[in-house]
Design a protein around this motif. Structure first.
Motif, PDB file in Angstrom:
ATOM      1  N   CYS A 221       0.356  -1.237  -0.287  1.00 20.05           N
ATOM      2  CA  CYS A 221       0.055   0.272  -0.258  1.00 20.05           C
ATOM      3  C   CYS A 221       1.002   1.283  -0.040  1.00 20.05           C
ATOM      4  O   CYS A 221       1.753   1.807   0.505  1.00 20.05           O
TER       5      CYS A 221
ATOM      6  N   CYS B  17      -0.008   3.573   3.575  1.00 21.02           N
ATOM      7  CA  CYS B  17       0.429   3.022   4.840  1.00 21.02           C
ATOM      8  C   CYS B  17       1.390   1.919   4.247  1.00 21.02           C
ATOM      9  O   CYS B  17       2.092   1.847   6.473  1.00 21.02           O
TER      10      CYS B  17
ATOM     11  N   CYS C 207      -6.690  -2.335   0.847  1.00 20.71           N
ATOM     12  CA  CYS C 207      -5.910  -2.160   1.869  1.00 20.71           C
ATOM     13  C   CYS C 207      -6.137  -2.634   3.532  1.00 20.71           C
ATOM     14  O   CYS C 207      -7.439  -1.907   4.028  1.00 20.71           O
TER      15      CYS C 207
ATOM     16  N   CYS D 122      -5.365   0.295   5.974  1.00 21.36           N
ATOM     17  CA  CYS D 122      -6.218   1.667   5.918  1.00 21.36           C
ATOM     18  C   CYS D 122      -7.856   1.349   5.060  1.00 21.36           C
ATOM     19  O   CYS D 122      -8.520   2.411   5.520  1.00 21.36           O
TER      20      CYS D 122
ATOM     21  N   THR E 299      -6.769   1.617  -2.520  1.00 24.44           N
ATOM     22  CA  THR E 299      -5.290   2.414  -2.590  1.00 24.44           C
ATOM     23  C   THR E 299      -4.937   2.830  -3.302  1.00 24.44           C
ATOM     24  O   THR E 299      -4.277   0.757  -3.800  1.00 24.44           O
TER      25      THR E 299
HETATM   26 ZN    ZN Z   1      -2.706   1.137   3.160  1.00 19.47          ZN
END
Ligand code: ZN
Length: 230
Positions: free
Chosen positions: A50, A53, A102, A105, A109
């Motif tokens: 990702c 993050c 994700c 998250c 993303t």
């Molecule tokens: Zn993420």
């Protein structure tokens, strides 16, 4: 000290990964186990990273053949099997619309995806993806793809830094176009290579094997699989 920490951390990650992969493989064998699985099935790892993050996640899928893209060359010319494998395992950027959720998250993303071989099968079936489907039509690539007859090393696409060697024992060829085609085969037995074309079988020399009709390659794992790459 810092280096020790980094090494230990990456050791833990790879240990966790191989445990996850082994658990998935065990699950698969509970549902489907046969001589076909023993010979032809391997495990593919898809890693997602990702961009928001930095979370890594992995999924493991069973495969019975590797379908490889053929790199496009503006000037025509030949490509190598290695280039097809590199393109297959190349990191791919996924935009929000095309990426999975994700886990951290909890939303879609931008991320990168990379495919690698987690578990190598005894026999690997490599499909050269000559047919591409666009919105309106299907086309066939007749690019010449060269491939090794012995010692194909798939180690660089696997989880550990060691050579994983394969020898070619059969080729399935496709001649013709999208609309009309003909399949033939080249197979190796104790007497050497033979060309199988409908009801006719003729002997072949090794330098007659590589043509731009090669479509599916069958490689068998060779015995020398524990060589450490330098
Ligand atoms: Zn993420």
């Amino acid at each position: 000290m810092w280096l020790d920490f980094v090494l230990f951390h990456s050791f833990l990650i790879s240990k966790r990964l191989s445990e996850e992969a082994a658990a998935m493989w065990k699950k698969h064998l509970e549902r489907d186990d046969s001589i076909i699985v023993d010979l032809f099935s391997g495990q593919l790892r898809s890693s997602l990273h990702c961009s928001v993050c930095s979370h890594y996640s992995n999924t493991f899928d069973v495969f019975c053949d590797l379908s490889l893209p053929i790199p496009k060359r503006s000037s025509g010319g030949e490509v190598t099997l290695r280039e097809c494998l590199d393109l297959f395992s190349q990191e791919e950027k996924l935009d929000k619309e095309n990426s999975p959720m994700c886990e951290r998250c909890n939303r879609r993303t931008e991320c990168t995806k990379r495919l690698s071989i987690q578990r190598f099968p005894q026999v690997i079936v490599i499909h050269l993806n000559r047919f591409t489907t666009s919105r309106w039509s299907i086309s066939k690539s007749t690019v010449y793809v060269s491939f090794p007859l012995t010692n194909l090393d798939l180690g660089p696409y696997g989880p550990a830094d060691c050579a994983v060697l394969y020898d070619l024992y059969a080729i399935c060829n496709h001649a013709g176009t999208v609309n009309m085609g003909h399949y033939t085969a080249c197979c190796l037995d104790e007497n050497g290579w033979c060309f199988y074309n409908d009801s006719s079988v003729t002997p072949l020399t090794e330098n007659q094997l590589q043509t731009n009709q090669a479509y599916v390659l069958f490689y068998q794992r060779s015995n020398s699989t524990t060589t450490i790459r330098k």
